[in-house]
Structures are given as C-alpha cells and as structure tokens.
Design a protein around this motif. Structure first.
Motif, PDB file in Angstrom:
ATOM      1  N   SER A  25       0.838  -1.191   0.000  1.00 13.95           N
ATOM      2  CA  SER A  25       0.000   0.000   0.000  1.00 13.95           C
ATOM      3  C   SER A  25       0.875   1.243   0.000  1.00 13.95           C
ATOM      4  O   SER A  25       1.762   1.369   0.829  1.00 13.95           O
ATOM      5  N   TYR A  34      -5.052   8.382  -2.821  1.00 13.62           N
ATOM      6  CA  TYR A  34      -5.208   7.326  -1.822  1.00 13.62           C
ATOM      7  C   TYR A  34      -6.645   6.819  -1.790  1.00 13.62           C
ATOM      8  O   TYR A  34      -6.889   5.610  -1.759  1.00 13.62           O
ATOM      9  N   ASN A  35      -7.595   7.722  -1.821  1.00 14.55           N
ATOM     10  CA  ASN A  35      -9.002   7.331  -1.803  1.00 14.55           C
ATOM     11  C   ASN A  35      -9.360   6.495  -3.024  1.00 14.55           C
ATOM     12  O   ASN A  35     -10.168   5.554  -2.936  1.00 14.55           O
ATOM     13  N   VAL A  38      -7.921   2.866  -2.377  1.00 12.00           N
ATOM     14  CA  VAL A  38      -8.658   2.058  -1.391  1.00 12.00           C
ATOM     15  C   VAL A  38     -10.092   1.797  -1.840  1.00 12.00           C
ATOM     16  O   VAL A  38     -10.669   0.757  -1.508  1.00 12.00           O
ATOM     17  N   THR A  39     -10.653   2.723  -2.605  1.00 12.93           N
ATOM     18  CA  THR A  39     -12.004   2.500  -3.118  1.00 12.93           C
ATOM     19  C   THR A  39     -12.002   1.355  -4.124  1.00 12.93           C
ATOM     20  O   THR A  39     -12.918   0.515  -4.139  1.00 12.93           O
ATOM     21  N   ARG A  41      -9.862  -1.118  -4.172  1.00 11.57           N
ATOM     22  CA  ARG A  41      -9.651  -2.336  -3.400  1.00 11.57           C
ATOM     23  C   ARG A  41     -10.949  -2.807  -2.766  1.00 11.57           C
ATOM     24  O   ARG A  41     -11.304  -3.985  -2.819  1.00 11.57           O
ATOM     25  N   VAL A  65     -13.677   0.987   2.874  1.00 11.97           N
ATOM     26  CA  VAL A  65     -12.891   2.174   2.525  1.00 11.97           C
ATOM     27  C   VAL A  65     -12.538   2.958   3.782  1.00 11.97           C
ATOM     28  O   VAL A  65     -11.382   3.377   3.972  1.00 11.97           O
ATOM     29  N   TYR A  68      -9.793   1.294   5.773  1.00 12.35           N
ATOM     30  CA  TYR A  68      -8.467   1.549   5.204  1.00 12.35           C
ATOM     31  C   TYR A  68      -7.988   2.959   5.578  1.00 12.35           C
ATOM     32  O   TYR A  68      -6.817   3.153   5.933  1.00 12.35           O
ATOM     33  N   ARG A  69      -8.870   3.924   5.490  1.00  6.61           N
ATOM     34  CA  ARG A  69      -8.493   5.304   5.835  1.00  6.61           C
ATOM     35  C   ARG A  69      -8.083   5.410   7.299  1.00  6.61           C
ATOM     36  O   ARG A  69      -7.057   6.032   7.635  1.00  6.61           O
ATOM     37  N   ASN A  72      -4.765   3.720   7.933  1.00  9.49           N
ATOM     38  CA  ASN A  72      -3.681   4.534   7.406  1.00  9.49           C
ATOM     39  C   ASN A  72      -3.370   5.707   8.334  1.00  9.49           C
ATOM     40  O   ASN A  72      -2.203   6.026   8.583  1.00  9.49           O
ATOM     41  N   MET A 136      -9.005  -8.490   2.447  1.00  8.22           N
ATOM     42  CA  MET A 136      -8.114  -7.469   2.993  1.00  8.22           C
ATOM     43  C   MET A 136      -6.723  -8.015   3.311  1.00  8.22           C
ATOM     44  O   MET A 136      -5.800  -7.240   3.579  1.00  8.22           O
TER      45      MET A 136
END
Length: 226
Positions: A25, A34-35, A38-39, A41, A65, A68-69, A72, A136
C-alpha cells in the motif's frame, strides 16, 4: 497453472498467492490518489460477495474504505511519532516512549478492528465477513491452509485444526497492518510457528515439500498428455 510450492527460510510460500491487489500500500501522498486506491480495493472485495442489494453493497464498500483510511491514519501517526523519538536524548526515555506509543496504537487498532466487524455484521453473515477478511489480507489464509493440506495429505484432524487456528489468528492481526509487506510479515511469523509445530511432530517439511513438487510435476505432465 498449479502454484509451485517452495520452502524458504523455514516458511511455506505458495507462488501465485499475491495478486495485483497484494502490492504494498502506498502512503497517502494525496487524499484523492489514496481514496481512489482504497475504493478500488474495497470494490473488488465487495464484488466477491455477490450481494444482490446495491444499497447493501454500497454500505459494505464504504465501511471497508473507511477502515483503510482509519488504519492509514493510525499508522502514519505512528511513523511520525517514531520519527520524533530521535529528538529524545535519553535511551531509557526512548524505550519508555516507544512502549507508551505501542500500547496506545495497539489499543486504538483493537477498538477500530471491533468497530469495523460490528459495522460489517449489520449487512453480512459470518461467512461473508470472513470473505472480507480474506480480501483485505490477499487470501493468504485459504491459500496457505490448502497448501499445507496438499503438501501434507496425512495431517491429523487435530493438526489441521491447529494450523487453521493459527492462520485465523494471523489474519485477524494482519488485517490491522498498514501495508502488504507488513500483512505478509504477520503471516510469516505464524507460518514459522506452524512449521516448528509440525517439525516437533516428526514431519520432515523439506522432504514433504520436495515430494509435493514431484506430485505437482507429475499431475501437470499427465494433464499435458491428455
């Protein structure tokens, strides 16, 4: 093509386990980039669930999503805190600060983990939640579990249960890591534990791996001739 088994540094590695999604990642250099990552994914993970209700799919995708945010954000803050520790002169103070930081991060990750599973449980059943977990963590649990069973067809039910227990624990921990490399490192530690467990039971993993390769080659040759 059937993945070729390898025994490397005492760890079972199944080639082909890492999809394009399994690349490390990237740090969030920009919110937009980044969004988008992850979106994409999350969308791939949700697609595997084959949900019939668009609204449910959207909620689950957004939950992933957001997870993930949040992960991070925690890991980036951890990196920054570690970087700032360089300014602490006393070695003892550095150790104390590190222990404090790790304790705080562990607590936050645990809370985030449970909240995430709680949100998923609103729309998904247990099997579907496991699919999200596998998505994931790049499917390492099912791939590795199948690999052990294929390599060692004489495993007892107790041994299979122990292997699955440890791989499941590894998946729970790996879910909270920030990068592909870190997620796979978690599984690596547990694979080492599994290999030690099997070796203690008198199983020669090196020989078993060689025999497995020979079986795969033989099956491939038979398929080629058909």
């Amino acid at each position: 093509m059937t993945p070729k088994p390898l025994l490397f540094s005492g760890l079972l590695v199944v080639m082909g386990a890492f999809s394009a999604l399994g690349q490390s990642s990237a740090p969030a250099n920009s919110d937009t980039a980044y969004n988008r990552v992850v979106t994409e994914r999350a969308a791939k993970i949700v697609a595997m669930l084959n949900l019939s209700e668009p609204a449910k799919s959207a909620r689950v995708r957004e939950s992933i999503v957001q997870q993930y945010r949040d992960l991070n954000a925690i890991h980036e803050r951890r990196k920054e805190a570690i970087k700032n520790r360089i300014e602490i002169a006393s070695p003892a103070a550095k150790v104390a600060e590190k222990e404090k930081l790790e304790g705080e991060i562990t607590g936050e990750l645990k809370t985030l983990h449970m909240d995430f599973l709680g949100r998923l449980s609103i729309d998904l059943n247990g099997q579907q939640i496991d699919q999200v977990k596998d998505g994931m963590t790049y499917g390492v649990l099912p791939i590795t579990y199948k690999g052990y069973q294929d390599m060692l067809p004489d495993l007892t039910e107790a041994q299979k249960k122990q292997i699955l227990t440890w791989l499941t624990e590894a998946r729970e921990r790996a879910m909270d890591e920030g990068t592909s490399k870190e997620k796979h490192a978690v599984f690596g530690k547990y694979k080492g534990r599994i290999n030690n467990y099997l070796s203690a039971a008198g199983i020669d993993l090196k020989q078993a791996g060689k025999a497995w390769e020979e079986r795969i080659a033989s099956e491939a040759e038979k398929a080629r001739k058909q």
